[in-house]
Design a protein around this motif. Structure first.
Motif, PDB file in Angstrom:
ATOM      1  N   LEU A  75       0.812  -1.216   0.000  1.00 20.41           N
ATOM      2  CA  LEU A  75       0.000   0.000   0.000  1.00 20.41           C
ATOM      3  C   LEU A  75       0.845   1.265   0.000  1.00 20.41           C
ATOM      4  O   LEU A  75       0.460   2.274  -0.594  1.00 20.41           O
ATOM      5  CB  LEU A  75      -0.954  -0.003   1.193  1.00 20.41           C
ATOM      6  N   GLU A  76       2.002   1.213   0.642  1.00 18.09           N
ATOM      7  CA  GLU A  76       2.863   2.404   0.674  1.00 18.09           C
ATOM      8  C   GLU A  76       3.389   2.739  -0.725  1.00 18.09           C
ATOM      9  O   GLU A  76       3.390   3.900  -1.134  1.00 18.09           O
ATOM     10  CB  GLU A  76       4.020   2.177   1.647  1.00 18.09           C
ATOM     11  N   LYS A  77       3.801   1.730  -1.491  1.00 19.91           N
ATOM     12  CA  LYS A  77       4.260   1.973  -2.864  1.00 19.91           C
ATOM     13  C   LYS A  77       3.094   2.408  -3.745  1.00 19.91           C
ATOM     14  O   LYS A  77       3.248   3.287  -4.590  1.00 19.91           O
ATOM     15  CB  LYS A  77       4.931   0.733  -3.448  1.00 19.91           C
ATOM     16  N   LEU A  78       1.938   1.804  -3.564  1.00 21.21           N
ATOM     17  CA  LEU A  78       0.776   2.198  -4.361  1.00 21.21           C
ATOM     18  C   LEU A  78       0.390   3.649  -4.090  1.00 21.21           C
ATOM     19  O   LEU A  78      -0.067   4.351  -4.990  1.00 21.21           O
ATOM     20  CB  LEU A  78      -0.399   1.266  -4.102  1.00 21.21           C
ATOM     21  N   ASN A  79       0.601   4.115  -2.873  1.00 20.81           N
ATOM     22  CA  ASN A  79       0.322   5.509  -2.539  1.00 20.81           C
ATOM     23  C   ASN A  79       1.172   6.453  -3.386  1.00 20.81           C
ATOM     24  O   ASN A  79       0.685   7.480  -3.861  1.00 20.81           O
ATOM     25  CB  ASN A  79       0.585   5.763  -1.056  1.00 20.81           C
ATOM     26  N   ARG A  80       2.448   6.107  -3.609  1.00 18.92           N
ATOM     27  CA  ARG A  80       3.343   6.972  -4.390  1.00 18.92           C
ATOM     28  C   ARG A  80       2.907   7.112  -5.841  1.00 18.92           C
ATOM     29  O   ARG A  80       3.292   8.064  -6.514  1.00 18.92           O
ATOM     30  CB  ARG A  80       4.779   6.428  -4.369  1.00 18.92           C
ATOM     31  N   VAL A  81       2.110   6.154  -6.342  1.00 24.81           N
ATOM     32  CA  VAL A  81       1.725   6.186  -7.754  1.00 24.81           C
ATOM     33  C   VAL A  81       0.217   6.337  -7.953  1.00 24.81           C
ATOM     34  O   VAL A  81      -0.273   6.169  -9.063  1.00 24.81           O
ATOM     35  CB  VAL A  81       2.240   4.925  -8.501  1.00 24.81           C
ATOM     36  N   THR A  82      -0.498   6.670  -6.896  1.00 20.00           N
ATOM     37  CA  THR A  82      -1.942   6.864  -6.991  1.00 20.00           C
ATOM     38  C   THR A  82      -2.255   8.334  -6.771  1.00 20.00           C
ATOM     39  O   THR A  82      -2.104   8.853  -5.659  1.00 20.00           O
ATOM     40  CB  THR A  82      -2.696   5.999  -5.961  1.00 20.00           C
ATOM     41  N   PRO A  83      -2.692   9.042  -7.808  1.00 15.04           N
ATOM     42  CA  PRO A  83      -2.974  10.476  -7.678  1.00 15.04           C
ATOM     43  C   PRO A  83      -4.013  10.763  -6.596  1.00 15.04           C
ATOM     44  O   PRO A  83      -5.047  10.098  -6.524  1.00 15.04           O
ATOM     45  CB  PRO A  83      -3.519  10.856  -9.056  1.00 15.04           C
ATOM     46  N   GLY A  84      -3.711  11.727  -5.749  1.00 13.79           N
ATOM     47  CA  GLY A  84      -4.662  12.171  -4.729  1.00 13.79           C
ATOM     48  C   GLY A  84      -4.925  11.182  -3.618  1.00 13.79           C
ATOM     49  O   GLY A  84      -5.924  11.290  -2.920  1.00 13.79           O
ATOM     50  N   GLU A  96       2.259  -6.185  14.290  1.00  8.32           N
ATOM     51  CA  GLU A  96       1.059  -6.180  13.451  1.00  8.32           C
ATOM     52  C   GLU A  96       0.737  -4.745  13.028  1.00  8.32           C
ATOM     53  O   GLU A  96      -0.239  -4.153  13.477  1.00  8.32           O
ATOM     54  CB  GLU A  96      -0.125  -6.784  14.197  1.00  8.32           C
ATOM     55  N   VAL A  97       1.572  -4.194  12.145  1.00 10.84           N
ATOM     56  CA  VAL A  97       1.381  -2.823  11.675  1.00 10.84           C
ATOM     57  C   VAL A  97       0.128  -2.776  10.810  1.00 10.84           C
ATOM     58  O   VAL A  97      -0.035  -3.564   9.878  1.00 10.84           O
ATOM     59  CB  VAL A  97       2.610  -2.329  10.883  1.00 10.84           C
ATOM     60  N   LYS A  98      -0.762  -1.853  11.152  1.00 13.52           N
ATOM     61  CA  LYS A  98      -1.995  -1.669  10.379  1.00 13.52           C
ATOM     62  C   LYS A  98      -1.758  -0.588   9.337  1.00 13.52           C
ATOM     63  O   LYS A  98      -1.146   0.439   9.625  1.00 13.52           O
ATOM     64  CB  LYS A  98      -3.142  -1.262  11.307  1.00 13.52           C
ATOM     65  N   LYS A  99      -2.232  -0.841   8.111  1.00 11.78           N
ATOM     66  CA  LYS A  99      -1.995   0.091   7.005  1.00 11.78           C
ATOM     67  C   LYS A  99      -3.316   0.411   6.325  1.00 11.78           C
ATOM     68  O   LYS A  99      -4.213  -0.423   6.260  1.00 11.78           O
ATOM     69  CB  LYS A  99      -1.039  -0.537   5.982  1.00 11.78           C
ATOM     70  N   ARG A 100      -3.380   1.631   5.753  1.00 13.77           N
ATOM     71  CA  ARG A 100      -4.587   2.046   5.037  1.00 13.77           C
ATOM     72  C   ARG A 100      -4.211   3.029   3.931  1.00 13.77           C
ATOM     73  O   ARG A 100      -3.388   3.922   4.136  1.00 13.77           O
ATOM     74  CB  ARG A 100      -5.576   2.701   6.001  1.00 13.77           C
ATOM     75  N   LEU A 101      -4.861   2.860   2.778  1.00 15.30           N
ATOM     76  CA  LEU A 101      -4.679   3.764   1.654  1.00 15.30           C
ATOM     77  C   LEU A 101      -6.049   4.269   1.236  1.00 15.30           C
ATOM     78  O   LEU A 101      -6.899   3.492   0.817  1.00 15.30           O
ATOM     79  CB  LEU A 101      -4.001   3.045   0.469  1.00 15.30           C
ATOM     80  N   ASN A 102      -6.262   5.572   1.394  1.00 14.76           N
ATOM     81  CA  ASN A 102      -7.507   6.193   0.937  1.00 14.76           C
ATOM     82  C   ASN A 102      -7.273   6.748  -0.463  1.00 14.76           C
ATOM     83  O   ASN A 102      -6.296   7.462  -0.697  1.00 14.76           O
ATOM     84  CB  ASN A 102      -7.924   7.351   1.850  1.00 14.76           C
ATOM     85  N   VAL A 103      -8.196   6.428  -1.375  1.00 14.19           N
ATOM     86  CA  VAL A 103      -8.125   6.925  -2.748  1.00 14.19           C
ATOM     87  C   VAL A 103      -9.366   7.761  -2.984  1.00 14.19           C
ATOM     88  O   VAL A 103     -10.486   7.274  -2.839  1.00 14.19           O
ATOM     89  CB  VAL A 103      -8.038   5.763  -3.766  1.00 14.19           C
ATOM     90  N   TYR A 104      -9.160   9.030  -3.337  1.00 13.97           N
ATOM     91  CA  TYR A 104     -10.258   9.974  -3.497  1.00 13.97           C
ATOM     92  C   TYR A 104     -10.578  10.196  -4.972  1.00 13.97           C
ATOM     93  O   TYR A 104      -9.685  10.210  -5.810  1.00 13.97           O
ATOM     94  CB  TYR A 104      -9.910  11.312  -2.825  1.00 13.97           C
ATOM     95  N   ALA A 105     -11.833  10.383  -5.258  1.00 13.96           N
ATOM     96  CA  ALA A 105     -12.304  10.610  -6.629  1.00 13.96           C
ATOM     97  C   ALA A 105     -12.531  12.103  -6.836  1.00 13.96           C
ATOM     98  O   ALA A 105     -13.655  12.568  -6.901  1.00 13.96           O
ATOM     99  CB  ALA A 105     -13.589   9.831  -6.886  1.00 13.96           C
ATOM    100  N   LYS A 106     -11.450  12.833  -6.941  1.00 10.37           N
ATOM    101  CA  LYS A 106     -11.540  14.276  -7.157  1.00 10.37           C
ATOM    102  C   LYS A 106     -11.093  14.602  -8.569  1.00 10.37           C
ATOM    103  O   LYS A 106      -9.964  14.303  -8.961  1.00 10.37           O
ATOM    104  CB  LYS A 106     -10.672  15.025  -6.146  1.00 10.37           C
ATOM    105  N   ALA A 107     -11.970  15.221  -9.322  1.00  7.58           N
ATOM    106  CA  ALA A 107     -11.636  15.625 -10.688  1.00  7.58           C
ATOM    107  C   ALA A 107     -10.699  16.828 -10.654  1.00  7.58           C
ATOM    108  O   ALA A 107     -10.697  17.611  -9.705  1.00  7.58           O
ATOM    109  CB  ALA A 107     -12.908  15.980 -11.457  1.00  7.58           C
ATOM    110  N   GLY A 108      -9.901  16.977 -11.688  1.00  4.87           N
ATOM    111  CA  GLY A 108      -9.043  18.145 -11.822  1.00  4.87           C
ATOM    112  C   GLY A 108      -7.630  17.962 -11.322  1.00  4.87           C
ATOM    113  O   GLY A 108      -6.856  18.920 -11.297  1.00  4.87           O
ATOM    114  N   PHE A 109      -7.249  16.753 -10.912  1.00  8.06           N
ATOM    115  CA  PHE A 109      -5.882  16.516 -10.443  1.00  8.06           C
ATOM    116  C   PHE A 109      -4.913  16.701 -11.608  1.00  8.06           C
ATOM    117  O   PHE A 109      -5.083  16.107 -12.670  1.00  8.06           O
ATOM    118  CB  PHE A 109      -5.763  15.098  -9.865  1.00  8.06           C
ATOM    119  N   ASP A 110      -3.896  17.531 -11.445  1.00  9.86           N
ATOM    120  CA  ASP A 110      -2.911  17.814 -12.488  1.00  9.86           C
ATOM    121  C   ASP A 110      -1.846  16.720 -12.496  1.00  9.86           C
ATOM    122  O   ASP A 110      -0.955  16.698 -11.645  1.00  9.86           O
ATOM    123  CB  ASP A 110      -2.273  19.182 -12.245  1.00  9.86           C
ATOM    124  N   LEU A 111      -1.938  15.805 -13.443  1.00  8.83           N
ATOM    125  CA  LEU A 111      -1.004  14.685 -13.510  1.00  8.83           C
ATOM    126  C   LEU A 111       0.428  15.133 -13.771  1.00  8.83           C
ATOM    127  O   LEU A 111       1.377  14.495 -13.306  1.00  8.83           O
ATOM    128  CB  LEU A 111      -1.448  13.693 -14.585  1.00  8.83           C
TER     129      LEU A 111
END
Length: 184
Positions: A75-84, A96-111
């Motif tokens: 999830l940490e690597k996916l965060n680096r390549v997931t816009p927003g 037992e490290v707990k991890k979470r990746l929130n992915v937001y659906a916001k239009a207008g992100f400048d790639l």
């Protein structure tokens, strides 16, 4: 004794991908092969006297794209390549490290603002920097398709689009240490 002077050396094999300018992350476990694609588009020029037959063609531009089928659930690597996206860990219990990746659906992100250097490095023996592919400005977007069954690996396909840098350089093949003066 065989004459090996006419051997055709066609390279095959896997590669790793480094993404990032200052602290690159490495995508080193893939499933299905890393695929680099580069294309040019052209405008055919026609005149009435020759109908639909082009009398010349003008180069309109080029594109490049890299598909990296990342096979790890990181999830940490996916965060680096997931816009927003936003990544967090809870390491209250280090075992037992707990991890979470929130992915937001916001239009207008400048790639383009998320674009960084991308380098494809083949891993077969005998590979040198002459075999590398570099995209100076590559912006990633993952296409996650995780199948939960006993027959398939879960793969996050990371698609990286290349953008031209300030000099118009879209990508280059070979050793970055070689200097080329003057653009085309």
């Amino acid at each position: 004794m065989a004459d090996n002077t006419q051997i055709i050396d066609v390279p095959i094999g896997p590669a790793v991908v480094e993404f990032g300018d200052t602290s690159p992350i490495t995508f080193d476990i893939t499933k299905g092969g890393i695929v680099f694609t580069a294309n040019f588009s052209k405008q055919d020029i026609t005149v009435d006297q020759f109908g639909d037959t082009p009398v010349k063609s003008i180069l309109k531009g080029g594109t490049c794209q890299l598909a990296v089928p990342f096979a790890l659930h990181d999830l940490e690597k996916l965060n680096r390549v997931t816009p927003g996206s936003v990544y967090a860990e809870d390491a209250t219990n280090p075992d037992e490290v707990k991890k979470r990746l929130n992915v937001y659906a916001k239009a207008g992100f400048d790639l383009l603002k998320a674009a960084e250097k991308v380098v494809v490095k083949p891993t077969t023996p005998g590979t040198t920097p002459n075999d590398y592919i570099t995209i100076p400005l590559g912006s990633p977007m993952p296409e996650i398709q995780w199948t939960y069954n006993s027959d398939n690996e879960r793969v996050a396909n990371i698609i990286i689009a290349g953008y031209p840098d300030k000099d118009g350089l879209l990508y280059f093949l070979g050793d970055e240490a070689v200097t080329i003066t003057g653009a085309v």
